[in-house]
Scaffold this motif. Structure first.
Motif, PDB file in Angstrom:
ATOM      1  N   ASP A 198       9.723   0.578   1.342  1.00 30.22           N
ATOM      2  CA  ASP A 198       8.385   0.274   1.103  1.00 30.22           C
ATOM      3  C   ASP A 198       7.766   1.152  -0.056  1.00 30.22           C
ATOM      4  O   ASP A 198       8.406   2.304  -0.114  1.00 30.22           O
ATOM      5  CB  ASP A 198       7.537   0.679   2.415  1.00 30.22           C
ATOM      6  N   THR A 199       6.805   0.640  -0.542  1.00 30.27           N
ATOM      7  CA  THR A 199       6.162   1.472  -1.806  1.00 30.27           C
ATOM      8  C   THR A 199       5.408   2.533  -1.294  1.00 30.27           C
ATOM      9  O   THR A 199       4.589   2.321  -0.255  1.00 30.27           O
ATOM     10  CB  THR A 199       5.387   0.347  -2.596  1.00 30.27           C
ATOM     11  N   SER A 232      11.594  -2.769  -3.987  1.00 28.74           N
ATOM     12  CA  SER A 232      10.486  -1.918  -3.547  1.00 28.74           C
ATOM     13  C   SER A 232       9.611  -3.036  -2.767  1.00 28.74           C
ATOM     14  O   SER A 232       9.473  -4.364  -3.480  1.00 28.74           O
ATOM     15  CB  SER A 232       9.381  -1.517  -4.433  1.00 28.74           C
ATOM     16  N   TYR A 282       2.249  -1.142  -6.307  1.00 25.31           N
ATOM     17  CA  TYR A 282       3.302  -2.467  -5.864  1.00 25.31           C
ATOM     18  C   TYR A 282       2.939  -3.595  -6.732  1.00 25.31           C
ATOM     19  O   TYR A 282       1.774  -3.972  -6.905  1.00 25.31           O
ATOM     20  CB  TYR A 282       3.205  -2.722  -4.659  1.00 25.31           C
ATOM     21  N   MET A 308       1.334   4.898  -4.995  1.00 21.33           N
ATOM     22  CA  MET A 308       2.221   4.027  -5.778  1.00 21.33           C
ATOM     23  C   MET A 308       1.965   2.791  -6.126  1.00 21.33           C
ATOM     24  O   MET A 308       1.637   2.056  -5.127  1.00 21.33           O
ATOM     25  CB  MET A 308       3.712   4.420  -5.930  1.00 21.33           C
ATOM     26  N   ASN A 319       9.127  -5.070  -9.065  1.00 19.41           N
ATOM     27  CA  ASN A 319       9.778  -4.179  -7.868  1.00 19.41           C
ATOM     28  C   ASN A 319      11.195  -4.140  -7.792  1.00 19.41           C
ATOM     29  O   ASN A 319      11.683  -3.736  -6.330  1.00 19.41           O
ATOM     30  CB  ASN A 319       8.970  -4.866  -6.711  1.00 19.41           C
ATOM     31  N   ASN A 356       5.954  -4.306  -0.035  1.00 17.20           N
ATOM     32  CA  ASN A 356       4.690  -3.875   0.346  1.00 17.20           C
ATOM     33  C   ASN A 356       4.358  -3.785   1.517  1.00 17.20           C
ATOM     34  O   ASN A 356       3.568  -4.515   2.315  1.00 17.20           O
ATOM     35  CB  ASN A 356       3.731  -4.999  -0.503  1.00 17.20           C
TER      36      ASN A 356
END
Length: 137
Positions: A66-67, A10, A73, A71, A78, A12
């Protein structure tokens, strides 16, 4: 398609840049899908990466996104382990064992992209995603 296990990272807001960087490092074919392609046309998130997959000539597979808005980060937390394929019986069997004593965050059920998908954290705190594709998709 055989079932596969690979890391899912994941990001940001910089998944596109990161996945393109990994493609430059490892080579291979990169496929990116945005949130906008699946209906999130409003706001600044439409161009964010909902799903990216890099398949390399060496047989590596790396996924990322992308997060999603809303939600958290958390760098260091991640990475998730992804199980995917077409063998519903095999993958459901893994799912049932992984959720035993763990916590389900997304029920394993049909999603807007047509596959069955679920997410959980196993009893040891490891996050997992299971995606069952439609045969021939």
């Amino acid at each position: 398609m055989v079932s596969r296990l690979n890391p899912y990272i994941s990001f940001n807001g910089n998944a596109r840049q990161a996945m393109e960087f990994y493609q430059a490092v490892f080579g291979g074919e990169l496929r990116l899908t945005t949130f906008g392609e699946f209906g999130a046309a409003g706001g600044g998130d439409a161009e964010g990466i909902m799903h990216g997959m890099l398949e390399t000539p060496s047989g590596f597979t790396l996924m990322g996104s992308d997060t999603p808005p809303g939600m958290a980060y958390n760098p260091g937390d991640n990475i998730t382990v992804s199980l995917s394929g077409e063998n519903s019986g095999e993958l459901r069997g893994y799912w049932e064992k992984l959720v035993e004593g763990g916590a389900v965050s997304v029920e394993l059920e049909k999603q807007m992209w047509g596959d069955e998908f679920g997410a959980c954290v196993d009893r040891f705190g490891t996050p997992w995603m299971v995606n069952i594709s439609q045969p021939g998709a």
